[in-house]
Design an enzyme around this catalytic site. Structure first.
Site, PDB file in Angstrom:
ATOM      1  N   VAL A  16     -19.507  -1.514  -2.340  1.00 37.84           N
ATOM      2  CA  VAL A  16     -19.101  -2.103  -1.058  1.00 37.84           C
ATOM      3  C   VAL A  16     -18.780  -0.936  -0.133  1.00 37.84           C
ATOM      4  O   VAL A  16     -18.138   0.025  -0.557  1.00 37.84           O
ATOM      5  CB  VAL A  16     -17.833  -2.976  -1.237  1.00 37.84           C
ATOM      6  CG1 VAL A  16     -17.381  -3.540   0.100  1.00 37.84           C
ATOM      7  CG2 VAL A  16     -18.065  -4.098  -2.245  1.00 37.84           C
TER       8      VAL A  16
ATOM      9  N   ASN B  35      -5.313  -4.835  -6.667  1.00 35.24           N
ATOM     10  CA  ASN B  35      -6.539  -4.283  -6.070  1.00 35.24           C
ATOM     11  C   ASN B  35      -6.462  -2.772  -5.821  1.00 35.24           C
ATOM     12  O   ASN B  35      -7.502  -2.114  -5.759  1.00 35.24           O
ATOM     13  CB  ASN B  35      -6.803  -5.034  -4.754  1.00 35.24           C
ATOM     14  CG  ASN B  35      -7.772  -4.305  -3.848  1.00 35.24           C
ATOM     15  OD1 ASN B  35      -8.987  -4.360  -4.060  1.00 35.24           O
ATOM     16  ND2 ASN B  35      -7.253  -3.588  -2.843  1.00 35.24           N
TER      17      ASN B  35
ATOM     18  N   ASP C 276       0.856  -1.195   0.000  1.00 34.41           N
ATOM     19  CA  ASP C 276       0.000   0.000   0.000  1.00 34.41           C
ATOM     20  C   ASP C 276       0.886   1.237   0.000  1.00 34.41           C
ATOM     21  O   ASP C 276       2.012   1.200   0.505  1.00 34.41           O
ATOM     22  CB  ASP C 276      -0.917   0.020   1.235  1.00 34.41           C
ATOM     23  CG  ASP C 276      -2.209   0.791   0.984  1.00 34.41           C
ATOM     24  OD1 ASP C 276      -3.271   0.145   0.799  1.00 34.41           O
ATOM     25  OD2 ASP C 276      -2.161   2.042   0.936  1.00 34.41           O
TER      26      ASP C 276
ATOM     27  N   TYR D   6     -12.911   7.071 -14.047  1.00 39.11           N
ATOM     28  CA  TYR D   6     -12.961   5.827 -13.258  1.00 39.11           C
ATOM     29  C   TYR D   6     -13.489   4.664 -14.099  1.00 39.11           C
ATOM     30  O   TYR D   6     -12.864   3.592 -14.180  1.00 39.11           O
ATOM     31  CB  TYR D   6     -13.842   6.041 -12.021  1.00 39.11           C
ATOM     32  CG  TYR D   6     -13.888   4.858 -11.080  1.00 39.11           C
ATOM     33  CD1 TYR D   6     -12.804   4.541 -10.271  1.00 39.11           C
ATOM     34  CD2 TYR D   6     -15.022   4.042 -11.005  1.00 39.11           C
ATOM     35  CE1 TYR D   6     -12.842   3.449  -9.413  1.00 39.11           C
ATOM     36  CE2 TYR D   6     -15.069   2.960 -10.144  1.00 39.11           C
ATOM     37  CZ  TYR D   6     -13.978   2.666  -9.343  1.00 39.11           C
ATOM     38  OH  TYR D   6     -14.025   1.589  -8.491  1.00 39.11           O
TER      39      TYR D   6
HETATM   40  P1  NAD Z   1     -10.186   1.695  -0.273  1.00 38.62           P
HETATM   41  O1  NAD Z   1     -10.022   3.125  -0.631  1.00 38.62           O
HETATM   42  O2  NAD Z   1     -10.888   1.324   0.975  1.00 38.62           O
HETATM   43  O3  NAD Z   1      -8.768   0.957  -0.294  1.00 38.62           O
HETATM   44  C1  NAD Z   1      -7.883   1.155  -1.354  1.00 38.62           C
HETATM   45  C2  NAD Z   1      -6.460   1.029  -0.846  1.00 38.62           C
HETATM   46  O4  NAD Z   1      -5.588   1.202  -1.980  1.00 38.62           O
HETATM   47  C3  NAD Z   1      -6.089   2.109   0.165  1.00 38.62           C
HETATM   48  O5  NAD Z   1      -5.458   1.523   1.291  1.00 38.62           O
HETATM   49  C4  NAD Z   1      -5.134   3.030  -0.607  1.00 38.62           C
HETATM   50  O6  NAD Z   1      -4.139   3.640   0.206  1.00 38.62           O
HETATM   51  C5  NAD Z   1      -4.518   2.056  -1.596  1.00 38.62           C
HETATM   52  N1  NAD Z   1      -3.998   2.732  -2.795  1.00 38.62           N
HETATM   53  C6  NAD Z   1      -4.627   3.654  -3.569  1.00 38.62           C
HETATM   54  N2  NAD Z   1      -3.819   4.054  -4.556  1.00 38.62           N
HETATM   55  C7  NAD Z   1      -2.643   3.364  -4.419  1.00 38.62           C
HETATM   56  C8  NAD Z   1      -1.424   3.342  -5.128  1.00 38.62           C
HETATM   57  N3  NAD Z   1      -1.226   4.129  -6.193  1.00 38.62           N
HETATM   58  N4  NAD Z   1      -0.459   2.514  -4.713  1.00 38.62           N
HETATM   59  C9  NAD Z   1      -0.633   1.706  -3.627  1.00 38.62           C
HETATM   60  N5  NAD Z   1      -1.768   1.704  -2.901  1.00 38.62           N
HETATM   61  C10 NAD Z   1      -2.762   2.507  -3.295  1.00 38.62           C
HETATM   62  O7  NAD Z   1     -10.909   1.055  -1.555  1.00 38.62           O
HETATM   63  P2  NAD Z   1     -11.734  -0.299  -1.782  1.00 38.62           P
HETATM   64  O8  NAD Z   1     -13.153   0.088  -1.867  1.00 38.62           O
HETATM   65  O9  NAD Z   1     -11.302  -1.382  -0.890  1.00 38.62           O
HETATM   66  O10 NAD Z   1     -11.275  -0.584  -3.286  1.00 38.62           O
HETATM   67  C11 NAD Z   1     -10.409  -1.635  -3.665  1.00 38.62           C
HETATM   68  C12 NAD Z   1     -10.588  -1.862  -5.150  1.00 38.62           C
HETATM   69  O11 NAD Z   1     -11.941  -2.227  -5.435  1.00 38.62           O
HETATM   70  C13 NAD Z   1     -10.296  -0.617  -6.008  1.00 38.62           C
HETATM   71  O12 NAD Z   1      -9.622  -0.997  -7.187  1.00 38.62           O
HETATM   72  C14 NAD Z   1     -11.687  -0.098  -6.323  1.00 38.62           C
HETATM   73  O13 NAD Z   1     -11.725   0.669  -7.517  1.00 38.62           O
HETATM   74  C15 NAD Z   1     -12.461  -1.401  -6.442  1.00 38.62           C
HETATM   75  N6  NAD Z   1     -13.904  -1.250  -6.284  1.00 38.62           N
HETATM   76  C16 NAD Z   1     -14.445  -0.798  -5.115  1.00 38.62           C
HETATM   77  C17 NAD Z   1     -15.816  -0.654  -5.013  1.00 38.62           C
HETATM   78  C18 NAD Z   1     -16.491  -0.154  -3.762  1.00 38.62           C
HETATM   79  O14 NAD Z   1     -17.682   0.156  -3.803  1.00 38.62           O
HETATM   80  N7  NAD Z   1     -15.788  -0.039  -2.652  1.00 38.62           N
HETATM   81  C19 NAD Z   1     -16.636  -0.970  -6.105  1.00 38.62           C
HETATM   82  C20 NAD Z   1     -16.047  -1.422  -7.265  1.00 38.62           C
HETATM   83  C21 NAD Z   1     -14.681  -1.563  -7.351  1.00 38.62           C
END
Ligand code: NAD
Length: 249
Positions: free
Chosen positions: A178, A81, A32, A145
């Site tokens: 989520v 992720n 991260d 996005y």
């Molecule tokens: P989150 O923001 O809770 O966690 C994302 C993590 O990624 C964070 O800890 C952040 O510090 C880290 N991060 C971001 N950019 C980074 C980088 N350049 N290098 C290293 N670390 C980095 O998000 P989440 O909801 O758990 O999302 C995880 C994945 O799921 C993402 O790809 C997101 O697009 C996808 N997603 C999430 C949802 C939702 O509703 N939460 C829906 C569809 C897709």
């Protein structure tokens, strides 16, 4: 001990995935860019290798993969992720915002995969890229996005096509909404209500529910599955518009 690399592992879906891998007996490199959050997340967990790294930065990715392979040898599974979200109209999405979203969501998946693939366990390696329902169905406010996530879905197929004969499988998970920090930042009360209406299961998913699909795709249970995108979305992608009104009848 089998292993896995999970990017964006300090919280949300990435942290849930790391914990599920641990529960299944893998050691996990937790990656991260938020070093403080990562240290907190890794506290008290055994068999983890937390590494602060921005996946959009090639030099950091190269150094991170060197550290992981020093510790683990070959890599059994990679979960791309890490992601960022930004919802705004076309006209307000300038090049800087576009690039910021693409840098993590698309470049990050490309760079991390390129660096890890030469070290993947031949014959049984697995990559899972995390896209979104926003990459499957277009929607307002998601020009950067949604486009980044659609590209991740196609990148998955490109990787699957080339890596198949090395026995490396590449699949994609497209989560629906989520309740994570990412979603809380971009989903207003109105958006939340609208999602409930548009999702047959009528609720948000949980981090654990998404992690289960990711871990399945990395496992031997999915040994003949490659190049696929699985929407873990309560039915959102499978259904059309207008149904909430019908449902009320
Ligand atoms: P989150 O923001 O809770 O966690 C994302 C993590 O990624 C964070 O800890 C952040 O510090 C880290 N991060 C971001 N950019 C980074 C980088 N350049 N290098 C290293 N670390 C980095 O998000 P989440 O909801 O758990 O999302 C995880 C994945 O799921 C993402 O790809 C997101 O697009 C996808 N997603 C999430 C949802 C939702 O509703 N939460 C829906 C569809 C897709």
């Amino acid at each position: 001990m089998p292993n896995a690399i999970v990017t964006g592992a300090a919280r949300g879906i990435g942290l849930a995935t790391a914990k599920l891998f641990l529960a299944e007996g893998r050691q996990v490199a937790m990656i991260d860019r938020d070093g403080d959050a990562l240290a907190k997340a890794a506290e008290g967990l055994d068999h983890v290798l937390p590494i602060t790294c921005d996946v959009s930065d090639e030099a950091q990715v190269t150094a991170m993969v060197a550290q992981v392979t020093d510790a683990f040898g070959s890599v059994d599974a990679l979960v791309n992720n890490a992601g960022v979200a930004d919802f705004r109209p076309l006209g307000e999405t300038d090049l800087q915002i576009w690039r910021r979203v693409m840098a993590t969501n698309l470049d990050g998946v490309f760079l991390t995969s390129q660096a890890v693939i030469p070290h993947m366990t031949q014959g049984s390696g697995a990559i899972v890229n995390i896209a979104s329902i926003s990459g499957l169905r277009a929607s307002t406010l998601r020009v950067a996005y949604g486009t980044s996530k659609a590209a991740v879905i196609h990148l998955t197929r490109q990787q699957a096509a080339e890596l198949g004969e090395r026995g490396i499988r590449v699949n994609c998970v497209a989560p629906g909404p989520v309740d994570t920090k990412l979603a809380l930042a971009v989903h207003s009360k109105e958006i939340r209500a609208a999602y409930h209406d548009a999702i047959p299961l009528n609720r948000y998913g949980t981090e654990q529910e998404i992690a289960e699909v990711i871990v399945f795709l990395c496992s031997d249970k999915a040994a003949y599955v490659t190049g696929q995108t699985i929407a873990a979305d309560g039915g959102f992608d499978a259904t059309g518009v207008g149904l909430p009104a019908l449902r009320q009848n």
